[in-house]
Design a protein around this motif. Structure first.
Motif, PDB file in Angstrom:
ATOM      1  N   LEU A  39     -15.968  43.157  47.616  1.00 25.83           N
ATOM      2  CA  LEU A  39     -14.619  43.244  48.196  1.00 25.83           C
ATOM      3  C   LEU A  39     -14.324  41.964  48.974  1.00 25.83           C
ATOM      4  O   LEU A  39     -15.210  41.443  49.667  1.00 25.83           O
ATOM      5  CB  LEU A  39     -14.527  44.406  49.194  1.00 25.83           C
ATOM      6  N   PRO A  40     -13.076  41.470  48.930  1.00 26.21           N
ATOM      7  CA  PRO A  40     -12.708  40.315  49.757  1.00 26.21           C
ATOM      8  C   PRO A  40     -12.820  40.665  51.246  1.00 26.21           C
ATOM      9  O   PRO A  40     -12.479  41.790  51.641  1.00 26.21           O
ATOM     10  CB  PRO A  40     -11.239  40.061  49.390  1.00 26.21           C
ATOM     11  N   VAL A  41     -13.269  39.715  52.051  1.00 29.75           N
ATOM     12  CA  VAL A  41     -13.579  40.029  53.454  1.00 29.75           C
ATOM     13  C   VAL A  41     -12.335  40.209  54.335  1.00 29.75           C
ATOM     14  O   VAL A  41     -12.456  40.663  55.468  1.00 29.75           O
ATOM     15  CB  VAL A  41     -14.516  38.970  54.093  1.00 29.75           C
ATOM     16  N   VAL A  42     -11.160  39.825  53.839  1.00 30.70           N
ATOM     17  CA  VAL A  42      -9.933  40.101  54.602  1.00 30.70           C
ATOM     18  C   VAL A  42      -9.008  40.954  53.738  1.00 30.70           C
ATOM     19  O   VAL A  42      -8.710  40.606  52.591  1.00 30.70           O
ATOM     20  CB  VAL A  42      -9.203  38.809  55.032  1.00 30.70           C
ATOM     21  N   GLY A  43      -8.597  42.084  54.306  1.00 27.84           N
ATOM     22  CA  GLY A  43      -7.635  42.972  53.663  1.00 27.84           C
ATOM     23  C   GLY A  43      -6.361  43.024  54.496  1.00 27.84           C
ATOM     24  O   GLY A  43      -6.055  42.078  55.235  1.00 27.84           O
ATOM     25  N   ILE A  44      -5.629  44.148  54.392  1.00 27.11           N
ATOM     26  CA  ILE A  44      -4.396  44.264  55.183  1.00 27.11           C
ATOM     27  C   ILE A  44      -4.190  45.718  55.617  1.00 27.11           C
ATOM     28  O   ILE A  44      -4.448  46.643  54.836  1.00 27.11           O
ATOM     29  CB  ILE A  44      -3.173  43.725  54.389  1.00 27.11           C
ATOM     30  N   GLY A  45      -3.754  45.907  56.861  1.00 28.69           N
ATOM     31  CA  GLY A  45      -3.400  47.232  57.363  1.00 28.69           C
ATOM     32  C   GLY A  45      -1.895  47.443  57.235  1.00 28.69           C
ATOM     33  O   GLY A  45      -1.138  46.492  57.000  1.00 28.69           O
ATOM     34  N   THR A  46      -1.444  48.688  57.393  1.00 32.64           N
ATOM     35  CA  THR A  46      -0.013  48.971  57.194  1.00 32.64           C
ATOM     36  C   THR A  46       0.604  49.779  58.328  1.00 32.64           C
ATOM     37  O   THR A  46       1.750  50.198  58.231  1.00 32.64           O
ATOM     38  CB  THR A  46       0.207  49.737  55.869  1.00 32.64           C
ATOM     39  N   TRP A  47      -0.161  50.029  59.387  1.00 34.11           N
ATOM     40  CA  TRP A  47       0.382  50.819  60.498  1.00 34.11           C
ATOM     41  C   TRP A  47       1.552  50.053  61.135  1.00 34.11           C
ATOM     42  O   TRP A  47       1.429  48.859  61.418  1.00 34.11           O
ATOM     43  CB  TRP A  47      -0.716  51.071  61.534  1.00 34.11           C
ATOM     44  N   GLN A  48       2.651  50.701  61.349  1.00 30.24           N
ATOM     45  CA  GLN A  48       3.889  50.153  61.918  1.00 30.24           C
ATOM     46  C   GLN A  48       4.580  49.169  60.971  1.00 30.24           C
ATOM     47  O   GLN A  48       5.753  49.328  60.663  1.00 30.24           O
ATOM     48  CB  GLN A  48       3.635  49.489  63.283  1.00 30.24           C
ATOM     49  N   THR A  49       3.860  48.152  60.478  1.00 35.92           N
ATOM     50  CA  THR A  49       4.490  47.086  59.672  1.00 35.92           C
ATOM     51  C   THR A  49       5.147  47.612  58.392  1.00 35.92           C
ATOM     52  O   THR A  49       6.194  47.120  57.991  1.00 35.92           O
ATOM     53  CB  THR A  49       3.441  46.029  59.289  1.00 35.92           C
ATOM     54  N   PHE A  50       4.519  48.598  57.727  1.00 39.54           N
ATOM     55  CA  PHE A  50       5.064  49.089  56.451  1.00 39.54           C
ATOM     56  C   PHE A  50       5.849  50.394  56.629  1.00 39.54           C
ATOM     57  O   PHE A  50       6.296  50.981  55.645  1.00 39.54           O
ATOM     58  CB  PHE A  50       3.942  49.269  55.407  1.00 39.54           C
ATOM     59  N   ASP A  51       6.043  50.820  57.851  1.00 44.37           N
ATOM     60  CA  ASP A  51       6.815  52.044  58.099  1.00 44.37           C
ATOM     61  C   ASP A  51       8.288  51.660  58.245  1.00 44.37           C
ATOM     62  O   ASP A  51       8.820  51.602  59.353  1.00 44.37           O
ATOM     63  CB  ASP A  51       6.282  52.742  59.366  1.00 44.37           C
ATOM     64  N   VAL A  52       8.934  51.365  57.113  1.00 49.86           N
ATOM     65  CA  VAL A  52      10.322  50.887  57.145  1.00 49.86           C
ATOM     66  C   VAL A  52      11.169  51.728  56.181  1.00 49.86           C
ATOM     67  O   VAL A  52      10.636  52.461  55.341  1.00 49.86           O
ATOM     68  CB  VAL A  52      10.420  49.393  56.733  1.00 49.86           C
TER      69      VAL A  52
END
Ligand SMILES: NC(=O)c1ccc[n+]([C@@H]2O[C@H](COP(=O)([O-])OP(=O)(O)OC[C@H]3O[C@@H](n4cnc5c(N)ncnc54)[C@H](OP(=O)(O)O)[C@@H]3O)[C@@H](O)[C@H]2O)c1
Length: 299
Positions: A39-52
């Motif tokens: 797995l790539p060592v940096v992923g992405i979270g979605t809390w708040q940012t993707f709640d649109v």
């Protein structure tokens, strides 16, 4: 300049650019201990940012996901607790044709066996996942019940990996008890230069139990940037391949031997490129990690 000389200089410039371009394309990978899958060592979270909603806020998020995949990112973490985030991820990755490039993680966050099953079915639909790569029991809510369901789902190949999450040091003792059962492929826990408690017992235990670790809150929800505001990076940061504070924070996290990846959240395409660049080049060794922590503490 004559034509031959110009051609020679162009050839030198081209070959000099080659190794750098090749290196820049490859984000560092770490294996999931239970399977060896990288797995790539940096992923992405979605809390708040993707709640649109369905409007203009989605434009930058589509750019974020495109830039994320272009930079070699794969792990996207969501939860039914994050409002519309699961659906927004699902709709955008379908529009952009990105599903096959991503490792989709979500959570179960409710009480009761039937409620848990229903929620996970909903998440599969909302994220347009087909099969979910990872489902985690969010904050250990009704963990005994959901662990039984998740083990069954994993054996039926409805989910590839299962795990548990928490975000607070006050819950680490309980997390440790569940981690000790050896049932999980993944632990997701708060770990950053601002929150280091996990390294006392949880990270060593994860290594012993061969459990992958995802660091949530890698910037302590943005507090780390406020702490270093106006402060320069140390001069030796460049030797570590660190150009920004975000890269400093993330390289420190993912260079811990127990750590598989960090999942910073951002709604900004420039920030996602910055964050993914932390996965390029060498990772700091133990001595460099200590130096990084000491410098941060001195600010
Ligand atoms: N219990 C749980 O399971 C649990 C709990 C907490 C978090 N999580 C997961 O972990 C993820 C990350 O944690 P988090 O969302 O609390 O916060 P975080 O990733 O620690 O910090 C996010 C903040 O950092 C800023 N940021 C991101 N990249 C930046 C950069 N390169 N330069 C400057 N600022 C930057 C973001 O603003 P911009 O948008 O402006 O970039 C945002 O304000 C969550 O989204 C979630 O998926 C799980």
């Amino acid at each position: 300049m004559d034509g031959r000389r110009r051609a020679l200089l162009a050839a030198i410039a081209w070959t000099a650019a080659l190794p750098r371009a090749a290196a820049e394309e490859r984000i560092r990978l770490k294996p999931i201990p239970s399977s060896g899958e990288p797995l790539p060592v940096v992923g992405i979270g979605t809390w708040q940012t993707f709640d649109v909603g369905a409007g203009a806020e989605r434009g930058p998020l589509a750019q974020v996901l495109k830039a994320f995949v272009q930079a070699g990112g794969s792990v996207v973490d969501s939860s039914p607790m994050y409002g519309a985030a699961e659906s927004v991820v699902g709709e955008l990755i379908t529009e952009l044709g990105l599903r096959e490039r991503l490792f989709l993680a979500t959570k179960v966050w409710t009480r009761g066996r039937e409620e848990g099953v229903q929620q996970m079915e909903n998440s599969l639909g909302r994220m347009r996942a087909g099969r979910m790569d990872l489902i985690q029991v969010h904050n250990l809510v009704d963990v005994a019940t959901h662990t039984e369901t998740l083990k069954r789902w994993r054996s039926e190949q409805r989910v590839r990996y299962i795990g548990i999450t928490h975000y607070a040091a006050s819950a680490h003792a309980e997390v440790e008890r569940w981690l000790g059962t050896g049932e999980y492929d993944f632990l997701q826990i708060n770990y950053s230069l601002g929150e280091r408690e996990a390294e006392r017992r949880l990270l060593p235990m994860a290594m012993e139990k061969k459990v992958a670790v995802i660091a949530n809150r890698p910037f302590a929800e943005g507090a780390l940037f406020r702490r270093v505001k106006g402060k320069p990076l140390p001069p030796w940061a460049a030797e570590l391949g660190v150009k920004t504070w975000a890269q400093y924070f993330l390289k420190w996290i993912v260079s811990h031997p127990a750590m598989t990846c960090a999942i910073p959240a951002t709604a900004n395409p420039r920030h996602v490129r910055d964050n993914l660049a932390a996965g390029l080049g060498a990772l700091p060794d133990a001595a460099a990690r200590t130096r990084m922590a000491d410098y941060f503490d001195s600010l």
